[in-house]
Design an enzyme around this catalytic site. Sequence first.
Site: not given
Length: 218
Positions: A83, A194, A196
């Site tokens: 990001c 992202h 995650e």
Amino acid sequence: MNTVAVVDYGMGNLRSVVKALEHEAPAGTRVLLTDSPGVIAAAERVVFPGQGAARDCMAALTARGLDAVLRQAAASRPFLGICMGMQVLVDYSEENGGTPCLGILPGKVRFFGTDLRDAGSGDRLKIPHMGWNQVHQEGAHPLWRDIPQDSRFYFVHSYHLEAGDPALVAATTEYGIRFTSAIAKDNIFAIQCHPEKSAAAGLTLLRNFMRWDGQPQS
């Protein structure tokens, strides 16, 4: 013991990144959330996540003495930007009226604009670009291993990167325009979304990074 340094420059909760990396880490690997230049310099791998504004990010990195060690790490070992950690790798961002960035890779970061429209329907698109969208791999890379083409990842951003060299583009995504959603060069890989927060595809990318030797065709 192998160590992975997750760069903490004081902006945002990075625990989800750490937890995801720990889940995918090979046995004998430590994942360290740190703002210590020494710890980052000694780590075998570096993950540079981020959120917030480009100017605040660069100010926080400079105040902590992290800008120099990030340039060093990006030149020498497996390095993953996420990001904002992707956007500030390039030369300049339009955000905050213009912000000089790390200049590790050539490129600029542009605002999506206030009148972004869907290419098919013509409907106005919301900014920030937030939610799930397809990531189209523009070439083979070890971090794409076992991730199907056009897998969906989770995005939150109002600015997009324009690579200064087309060879850097590792993936693109459609949102009113086709924008660069991942870049790669040598031991550096960076992605706008992202991982995650991106379910199986994102965890696979993190697992690939944790096993990557930093060679673009390993």
